[in-house]
Design an enzyme around this catalytic site. Structure first.
Site, PDB file in Angstrom:
ATOM      1  N   HIS A 116      -4.614   4.522  -2.148  1.00 37.57           N
ATOM      2  CA  HIS A 116      -4.861   3.137  -2.528  1.00 37.57           C
ATOM      3  C   HIS A 116      -4.299   2.250  -1.412  1.00 37.57           C
ATOM      4  CE1 HIS A 116      -4.079  -0.615  -4.805  1.00 37.57           C
ATOM      5  NE2 HIS A 116      -5.000  -0.194  -5.664  1.00 37.57           N
ATOM      6  N   ASP A 193       3.383   7.699  -4.913  1.00 40.61           N
ATOM      7  CA  ASP A 193       2.803   6.521  -5.552  1.00 40.61           C
ATOM      8  C   ASP A 193       2.349   6.970  -6.935  1.00 40.61           C
ATOM      9  OD1 ASP A 193       1.146   4.584  -6.568  1.00 40.61           O
ATOM     10  OD2 ASP A 193      -0.199   4.511  -4.839  1.00 40.61           O
ATOM     11  N   GLN A 196      -0.965   5.802 -10.806  1.00 39.53           N
ATOM     12  CA  GLN A 196      -2.003   6.381 -11.651  1.00 39.53           C
ATOM     13  C   GLN A 196      -1.529   7.587 -12.465  1.00 39.53           C
ATOM     14  OE1 GLN A 196      -4.794   5.174 -12.481  1.00 39.53           O
ATOM     15  NE2 GLN A 196      -4.913   3.500 -10.998  1.00 39.53           N
ATOM     16  N   LYS A 219       0.316  -0.664 -15.990  1.00 33.37           N
ATOM     17  CA  LYS A 219      -0.592   0.483 -16.094  1.00 33.37           C
ATOM     18  C   LYS A 219      -0.099   1.495 -17.124  1.00 33.37           C
ATOM     19  CE  LYS A 219      -2.258   0.194 -11.356  1.00 33.37           C
ATOM     20  NZ  LYS A 219      -3.669  -0.034 -11.063  1.00 33.37           N
ATOM     21  N   CYS A 356      -9.890  -0.621  -4.026  1.00 32.38           N
ATOM     22  CA  CYS A 356      -8.770  -0.722  -3.093  1.00 32.38           C
ATOM     23  C   CYS A 356      -8.563   0.592  -2.355  1.00 32.38           C
ATOM     24  CB  CYS A 356      -7.489  -1.127  -3.808  1.00 32.38           C
ATOM     25  SG  CYS A 356      -7.568  -2.766  -4.507  1.00 32.38           S
TER      26      CYS A 356
HETATM   27  C1  LIG Z   1      -3.026   4.602  -6.845  1.00 32.74           C
HETATM   28  C2  LIG Z   1      -2.528   3.203  -6.950  1.00 32.74           C
HETATM   29  N1  LIG Z   1      -1.475   2.813  -6.209  1.00 32.74           N
HETATM   30  C3  LIG Z   1      -0.964   1.564  -6.271  1.00 32.74           C
HETATM   31  C4  LIG Z   1      -1.531   0.618  -7.073  1.00 32.74           C
HETATM   32  C5  LIG Z   1      -0.952  -0.762  -7.048  1.00 32.74           C
HETATM   33  O1  LIG Z   1      -0.417  -1.154  -8.298  1.00 32.74           O
HETATM   34  P1  LIG Z   1      -0.046  -2.679  -8.538  1.00 32.74           P
HETATM   35  O2  LIG Z   1      -1.263  -3.490  -8.186  1.00 32.74           O
HETATM   36  O3  LIG Z   1       0.263  -2.743  -9.993  1.00 32.74           O
HETATM   37  O4  LIG Z   1       1.119  -3.020  -7.685  1.00 32.74           O
HETATM   38  C6  LIG Z   1      -2.621   0.975  -7.878  1.00 32.74           C
HETATM   39  C7  LIG Z   1      -3.243   0.016  -8.812  1.00 32.74           C
HETATM   40  O5  LIG Z   1      -4.174  -0.683  -8.523  1.00 32.74           O
HETATM   41  C8  LIG Z   1      -3.149   2.295  -7.797  1.00 32.74           C
HETATM   42  O6  LIG Z   1      -4.201   2.662  -8.521  1.00 32.74           O
END
Ligand SMILES: Cc1ncc(COP(=O)(O)O)c(C=O)c1O
Ligand SMILES: Cc1ncc(COP(=O)(O)O)c(C=O)c1O
Lengths: 398, 140, 398, 140
Positions: A116, A193, A196, A219, A356
């Site tokens: 991401h 990370d 998910q 999430k 993203c």
């Molecule tokens: C794999 C992954 N990493 C990081 C993020 C970033 O999370 P946040 O936007 O809540 O900071 C997301 C969510 O969009 C994600 O799916």
């Protein structure tokens, strides 16, 4: 069983819709909403600063939540739990406070092509600024991160491996435990990370032995604006502050400042107290259901979803060996944005776009996908509605 | 007085008329400083034959930090170092870990009420921690 | 009139207490609590990412709030409004993204001795890292920031003036308009730390002509975890991102990334959407009361408070020409922490300590003060209770 | 069809059978690219005597971006540059600023429904903005 699991979530009463975008954000159970409202109505106070009871109470709950999260993640101690505004901030914090000072010219940071943007751009930019190299692991023929490639790139120059636990595009569960072992053998610390995975898999940071683990509250059925960074104590202790302000200092003089120990060193200013209260309620909710049960249930729904999608003739993107609650697909040659908008007209919420993950899209040579993702509140009926919606979409666009 | 009230008469008494509050330069000098609240005491302990035979302090602090230090000094006076260390550790367990106070913590048990005032915990332990650190160093 | 203004704030029904710590954080009116709960219950969706209606709605409200805030501050356009997690983050953002790249060895950053740690340490550390100098303006004989000193220090080496609008210790309203004029004459941009003014004074960033203005939602009857940084467009446009992640990028390839324009460039990741919704309700509440009326009313209470404190023989710290809703004092030689704890036993919440202003404390040669601060919900009865509480405190400690 | 529904039959028709979708290299080449959604069109406009006498496009995009571009090219064909600029500006005001469409925006008014789908606004304006930028440059 139809729809009854939705009763915990008021949104499904007020806005009856098929929600298949939990990978973007989850809806909130009433217990979470109420915990925050109750806090503001009956117990609100700032933390750490006040000598009066409301503030003492708030401080206690705030620190108890930290302990609860430490247990939830099986961290060794609560001082390893840092509150952030979300996964994005957690990862940026590690880039800024942990890696920046260790990174020399020609050093290497390893990520994968699945990442991401939140776990991609911070490393890309840090590498750029420090004339270091960003190494992007490719996928093997099964669409999994290529472990041989990982083995080959790890070297004394590698300063960090940063990997998503679950891909938000393919839904693939990455073999992070194995990757961490490989990295550690080469002396390389690892950030996971967990954006998910947090709502779907039981996380045990000691068992994983990861050095950092970041996730977002929103999430995992919690509020927006709050997240957690787990960091091994030995690392947190050597890291300089991320931001400066109140509550993270011991002493400030005109010339120098001395900072508190972790985790408070990394929590400058008035924190998102109500967010922490909401996260506490969300994790209690998840714990009461039991993550193993959640995983089993969601797997059943997701397997059914994948199977029905396949049967309907759409093209599924990626075939991970182990899939979490996410499926990406393409409906014939209909643009994913059109698919999502038409599904929306049928009250079905899915996501479409690059998720993203532009580098992955480019790698797969597709501009976008439709993505359906499953949460605890979804059921077989939702899957049926989606399939009907896809048939309808084809009819509209034919 | 409510059950959560912090200011036990003993605390008020030792705040107002501490037994060991004086300037005395004769012994080991220990500095107890909490930058967060600005409290700072200079503690002087004179040790002879491994035994604390005199203890005093001066400086600035709140009623809790001052009386806690005063009572603690009174308690450890005439103990030998290992005994004093054990005594202070026992006290800190009550205050920092909410251990139930055993009868032999004596009057210092009045400070356990800081558990209802978490921001004041450090007041009750400021002097104790400084002395403990010092005595442990002497033991090595 | 007794207590009736408290009805908007449920906390006073459930926990009847005299709350005189609004400078630390304000309680929330029911409209704010309900707006957030309603959002989670009936309209929750993520912003920007989704093509479905819940997400589109959330995005609309999110961006409408930005416009509302632009009007509230009288910014030229909504693109000058960046959402942050609070004043602390806003100031750190300016340090990191605006000043860092402009700061050369021997350059100077000017602040005052009155500053809160949030507007002190970021500049101190930045100066340190860049071998620049932190210049700390002293107070004149009235306890005001010395304007002559300001005139004298401004030079081509000065790269920023960062000043609190209202001191959170003395309550003094600083002559920021005049200071900004002086700074601009010398070509120096100015950041205003508005944490203590936002709930009390009408802010007009165009009239002030400040370059940056930072505040926190939780100090203006809004939720925790949300804040705003106003920045002049010309500056925001030239500033690199503060953090990296989703939603702030245009394009990401393996080698480079292109970022969105302000304000989105500075908002990486999923924002605190519910926090924004709550802030919107809070500013609507404040606007419905009218800040001029709030100021007049609070001034009346604060004047009375100051007068009664003086009459009761406590020592008031600082005698600002213009006072906002904050008074610091010392009760005889009783330690401020003891005063606050004993007042708490009488259900009176005040703050005691260094108020995140250790340099000021050291400058004034006092370790701590007791601080009483007034919000819209306070009344003359609260003042009376405090005075009674002080008399009681003296009795206990005599 | 609900009042908020985006896919007017005209949109669907021009998506499926666009009038100007072909590869033609004869004229000014304009690239319209939205990195956020990946849509990308190559537009070719041939201008003679200050007049647009031929227009075509190819590439990849959603039904909205594709049909909007097709209809717009149809609309500006045979106009001179200032006329075309005025026409596109009128259209963009409807889409980006929610101006009520005047009767002479003709069929392009079907795209105003993007106001119920804010994330799709950029689809309806992708081609228009690229062409406008190009024509303005030619005007200088
Ligand atoms: C794999 C992954 N990493 C990081 C993020 C970033 O999370 P946040 O936007 O809540 O900071 C997301 C969510 O969009 C994600 O799916
Ligand atoms: C003058 C001043 N500046 C900055 C801050 C920091 O605000 P926050 O902690 O909400 O980020 C405060 C609040 O404590 C303050 O009083």
């Amino acid at each position: 069983m139809k729809y009854n699991r939705k009763v915990d979530f008021p949104i499904f009463a007020s806005s009856p819709h098929v929600y298949l975008d939990s990978a973007a954000t989850t809806h909130k159970p009433e217990v979470v909403i109420r915990a925050m409202a109750d806090f503001y109505r009956n117990h609100y106070g700032t933390v750490r600063r006040g000598l009066y009871q409301l503030s003492a109470q708030a401080t206690r709950i705030y620190e108890e939540t930290r302990e609860q999260i430490a247990r939830f993640l099986n961290a060794k101690e609560s001082a390893e739990v840092v509150f952030t505004s979300g996964a994005t901030e957690g990862i940026n914090l590690v880039a800024e406070s942990f890696l920046k000072h260790r990174l020399q010219e020609n050093d290497e940071i390893v990520i994968s092509i699945l990442e991401h943007h939140a776990n991609f751009i911070p490393w890309q930019q840090l590498a750029r600024e420090n004339k270091a190299r960003l190494i992007i692991l490719p996928l093997d023929q099964h669409g999994e991160i290529d472990l041989t490639a990982l083995k080959n790139v790890l070297s004394p120059k590698t300063k960090l491996l940063a990997i998503g636990h679950v891909s938000n595009v393919t839904g693939g569960i990455n073999p992070v435990r194995q990757m961490i072992e490989l990295a550690h053998t080469a002396g390389v610390p690892v950030l996971i990370d967990g954006a998910q995975s947090i709502a779907h898999l039981k996380i045990d940071v000691q068992d994983l032995d990861c050095d950092f683990f970041a996730f977002s509250g929103h999430k995992v059925y919690g509020p927006t604006g709050i997240g957690v960074l787990f960091g091994k104590k030995k690392w947190l202790e050597e890291m300089p502050p991320y931001r400066y302000g109140g509550e993270m200092i011991l002493e400030v003089t005109a010339d120098y400042s001395r900072f508190k120990n972790p985790p408070h060193r990394f929590e400058a200013g008035t924190p998102n107290i109500a967010g922490v209260i909401g996260l506490k309620a969300a994790l209690a909710y998840v714990s009461s259901l039991d993550l193993a049960q959640i995983h089993t249930y969601e797997k059943q729904i997701t397997d059914h979803l994948t199977q029905e999608l396949r049967r309907s003739g759409v093209r599924i993107i990626g075939a991970p060996m182990e899939r979490s609650s996410v499926v990406s697909f393409l409906v014939d040659d209909i643009h994913p944005h059109d698919v999502a908008t038409i599904l929306d007209s049928q009250n079905i919420a899915v996501r479409a776009g690059h998720h993203c993950a532009q580098p992955l899209m480019r790698y797969l040579n597709i501009p976008a996908t439709v993505r359906a993702s499953v949460g605890w509140y979804n059921d077989l009926e939702d899957v049926e509605q989606l399939i009907k919606g896809i048939i309808y979409t084809r009819k509209v666009m034919q | 007085m409510k059950g959560t009230d912090l200011y036990h008469p003993l605390i008020l008494k030792h705040n107002k008329n501490p037994l060991h509050f004086k300037v005395d330069n004769d012994g080991d000098k220990i500095n107890a400083y909490n930058p967060i609240c600005g409290d700072e005491f200079q503690i002087v302990i004179s040790i002879e034959n491994n035994k604390i035979n005199k203890a005093s302090f001066h400086g600035y602090g709140c009623a809790v930090s001052k009386s806690a230090l005063d009572l603690l000094l009174d308690r450890i006076q005439n103990l030998d170092i290992p005994e004093a260390v054990a005594e202070i550790e026992k006290y800190l367990r009550v205050i920092e870990l909410d251990d139930p106070p055993s009868s032999d913590v004596y009057s210092l048990a009045v400070f356990q009420k800081v558990k209802f005032h978490p921001a004041r915990r450090e007041c009750a332990t400021l002097g104790a921690n400084a002395i403990l650190r010092h005595l442990r160093e002497r033991l090595v």
